[in-house]
Write a protein that holds these residues in place. Sequence first.
Motif, PDB file in Angstrom:
ATOM      1  N   SER A  55       0.899  -1.095  -0.063  1.00  0.00           N
ATOM      2  CA  SER A  55      -0.145   0.011   0.117  1.00  0.00           C
ATOM      3  C   SER A  55       1.014   1.252   0.128  1.00  0.00           C
ATOM      4  O   SER A  55       1.991   1.171   0.237  1.00  0.00           O
ATOM      5  CB  SER A  55      -1.032   0.001   1.372  1.00  0.00           C
ATOM      6  N   ASP A  56       0.247   2.294  -0.286  1.00  0.00           N
ATOM      7  CA  ASP A  56       1.081   3.515  -0.233  1.00  0.00           C
ATOM      8  C   ASP A  56       1.841   3.911   0.891  1.00  0.00           C
ATOM      9  O   ASP A  56       2.988   4.291   0.833  1.00  0.00           O
ATOM     10  CB  ASP A  56       0.091   4.813  -0.468  1.00  0.00           C
ATOM     11  N   THR A  58       2.456   1.961   4.822  1.00  0.00           N
ATOM     12  CA  THR A  58       1.997   0.874   5.707  1.00  0.00           C
ATOM     13  C   THR A  58       2.458   1.098   7.189  1.00  0.00           C
ATOM     14  O   THR A  58       3.737   1.469   7.408  1.00  0.00           O
ATOM     15  CB  THR A  58       2.587  -0.498   5.506  1.00  0.00           C
ATOM     16  N   ASN A 132      -6.576  -3.920   0.145  1.00  0.00           N
ATOM     17  CA  ASN A 132      -5.396  -4.062  -0.459  1.00  0.00           C
ATOM     18  C   ASN A 132      -5.258  -5.332  -1.094  1.00  0.00           C
ATOM     19  O   ASN A 132      -4.731  -5.509  -2.119  1.00  0.00           O
ATOM     20  CB  ASN A 132      -4.388  -3.752   0.413  1.00  0.00           C
ATOM     21  N   ASN A 220      -3.183  -0.403   6.419  1.00  0.00           N
ATOM     22  CA  ASN A 220      -2.776  -0.236   4.924  1.00  0.00           C
ATOM     23  C   ASN A 220      -3.489   1.411   4.697  1.00  0.00           C
ATOM     24  O   ASN A 220      -4.651   1.505   4.766  1.00  0.00           O
ATOM     25  CB  ASN A 220      -3.398  -0.980   3.996  1.00  0.00           C
ATOM     26  N   THR A 222      -3.986   4.666   2.025  1.00  0.00           N
ATOM     27  CA  THR A 222      -3.897   5.040   0.620  1.00  0.00           C
ATOM     28  C   THR A 222      -3.892   6.630   0.526  1.00  0.00           C
ATOM     29  O   THR A 222      -4.506   7.209   1.422  1.00  0.00           O
ATOM     30  CB  THR A 222      -5.049   4.480  -0.097  1.00  0.00           C
TER      31      THR A 222
END
Length: 859
Positions: A55-56, A58, A132, A220, A222
């Motif tokens: 993910s972008d 964590t 995710n 996660n 975003t």
Amino acid sequence: MTVLKTSMRNFFAHKGRMALSAIAVLLSVAFVCGTLVFTDTMNTTFDKLFAVTSSDVTVSAKGASDSGETTSDNGRPPVMPASALGEVRRAQGVRSAEGTVFSTSVTVVDADKNSLSPKSGAPTIVGSWNGNDARTMKISSGAAPEGPDQIMVDADTAKKHHLKLGDEIGVISAVGTHRAKVSGTAAFTVTNPGAAIFYLDTRTAQEALVGRTGVYTNINVTAGQGVSDVQLKKNVVAELGGAYKVQTAKETADANQKDVESFLSVMKYAMLGFAGIAFLVGIFLIINTFSMLVAQRTREIGLMRAIGSSRGQVNRSVLAEALLLGVFGSVLGVGAGVGIAVGLMKLMGSMGMHLSTDDLTVAWTTPVVGLALGVVVTVLSAYLPARRAGKVSPMAALRDAGAPADAKAGRIRVLVGLVLTAAGGCGLYLAANAGKAAQGSLWLGAGVVLTLIGFVVIGPLLASGLVRALGAVVLRIFGPVGRMAERNALRNPRRTGATGAALMIGLALVACLSVVGSSMVASATDQLDKTVGTDFIIQSDNGQLVTPQAVQAVKATPGLERVTEYKSTQADFTTPDGKTLKDTGITAADPTYATDLRTKTVAGNLADAYKPDSMSVHEKFAEDHGIHLGSRIAVAFKDGSRAELTVRAITSDDVVIDKGAMYTSISTLARYVPADKMPLDQLVFATAEDGRQTPAYKALKAALHDYPQYTVRDQTDYKQALKDQIGQLLNMIYGLLALAIIVAILGVVNTLALSVVERTREIGLMRAIGLSRRQLRRMIRLESVVIALFGALVGLGLGMGWGATAQKLLALQGLKVLEIPWGTITAVFIGSAFVGLFAALIPAFRAGRMNVLNAIATE
């Protein structure tokens, strides 16, 4: 241009004689290129996987590793409170955030309690189905899990184990066993490198893996529109205040890739090492090929010299042929290397690690490396024969059909070889008598290299003596045909020595590793017999810790006299010399462990180390930090408080089992570590009542029937498991060495084939005076057998010497038993005779088909 034309004409005129040398180059280059393509493809596969699955940003608990592994001493994954999710969502730039739970410290079984874990070594992952994962997994049948009685399986695992919707699955973790039915399957949208993945809903995952709700292992995150991962990480860290581990997608992917690359690097360089051995063996084949071609073309070379060709031109002509051979073999080798890589991918697929050919990666450096290696090795190998060709005198060539031997060069060769062998022998002697393993390893390496080179150099001398001895034992029973075979092998000792040396290298390594492997097994078995005083060992083969429920099942088993728990944890030590040692391992066990493992001590009694607030240290640790009996060490336990422990025993370093361990009692550990943080057992030992070993063994297996993640072994089982592990490693190494042995066999075939061409007229004369085709073929086969046995005898003898020396170094680590695997050595020696027979099949067949009159008329 004239030199190039001549070289081209000679190369294609003798292309049949060059074929086996070209195959040797092809195989060696193919193995190198195949290794590079395979490992590059593995890297590409994991790069894509980690890039897509990260993910972008964590967020994970402090106890989690950089690569996301979720292991802890208590068998549960490190977690963070659910309140952290709300804090993350408040951070600037967050579009969405989702809490997840997953663990790799699990065993998953089907309804019959058969493991569903991969056998390739890839992980088994159980986690909560989340957004995710939905990016990289597509539900292919059924539905995502909803409720405690549902679980979703990755499609590859479902197919492999024939799982269908509604089948029952058991998830075994440190918390206990959770059973659910398959609600669906999910297929990877990227390549699955072999992991088995199972999904529960979030609440069920929390209860089954952690034992409580309201916690997550990861969050996660975003990023919102226009927010970079780096900026998002800064914002999240500012909101959380550094209480948790925060990583960008790139940092997570890099950490995961670093773990993979460390494994792949070991594999890559090990395989390249074996390719190097094959190249080394191929050198002898190429040298022999060009030496024999030069000898057969002595008259032709003499004519070239007589009409004006210079030494340099003759030299360059031979080297140009080698260059053509190298380019031809290398180009084919590069192509074959890609095929080998695809074959390795298919092999890994059969073992459960799926690699897609869509990710096949051929870097531009791979063919460059393959071509450069093949060409350079071939040209360098041909240099000595080319130099010898350049020395041919025009008049000498016109008078003599063969190149004259250089007696002075032969004497110098023997002298150099004896000096190198003696130096190598000294190196091995110093290694065997070294006081420290590091120093001894350097001497061992030097001794191995020098003795190998020395034996190669004095090969002709060894051939002259050993072939006669082997001939007396093996060949004389075949009468005149056997004597002719012996004389043919002795006719050119340099050629026989080089051919035997090619086989010698591979078999020397086989013998060395066989001795080391057998000695390790024998030493460990001896240590088990001498030091282990318990009957049964209970542990997980995949590293899963022993749960309290399983321990209670063991303790409740009838017929047991005692049960010993064995835990391992880490602590920060502050020693009497004022030094603080971070994350130092310490073992906690029941006091009965002093009886279960009879560890030698140099001071004190090990049983005293299990008294309250007491411990033991090993000998080297005591010497390094000035510790003696009665010394006090400040121990800050992981997840616990600080203790002052008194040293009651100092154990010997002259052991194999638990070498370097420091002990305390479980009761002492429990005083300073909270119950919910106490590490689980790594092993459990059980001892049967006198005379009840067999029924207790059966009862233990029955008691642990509901815990298939654990294996019960008695001492016989444990020894066999150790032998199997080392045997599997050796078999893998032998498989890689097979490439070098195949090249060596090609060398024997090539030598015989060229020698048949060289002796065409002689063979025709022998046939004319009464030698039958059958006798001729037998003569060539016997010649091949004696050359192969010569190489095997030298190689096995040399390898056993290396192995015995290596065992002396292992003795410094407690492995004191030297065992020579005579069965393996004998089988390899006898197998070498069959190798010789196999290598002679085609040359003998071709010799038998010669037309007698045409052969006699050959110049």
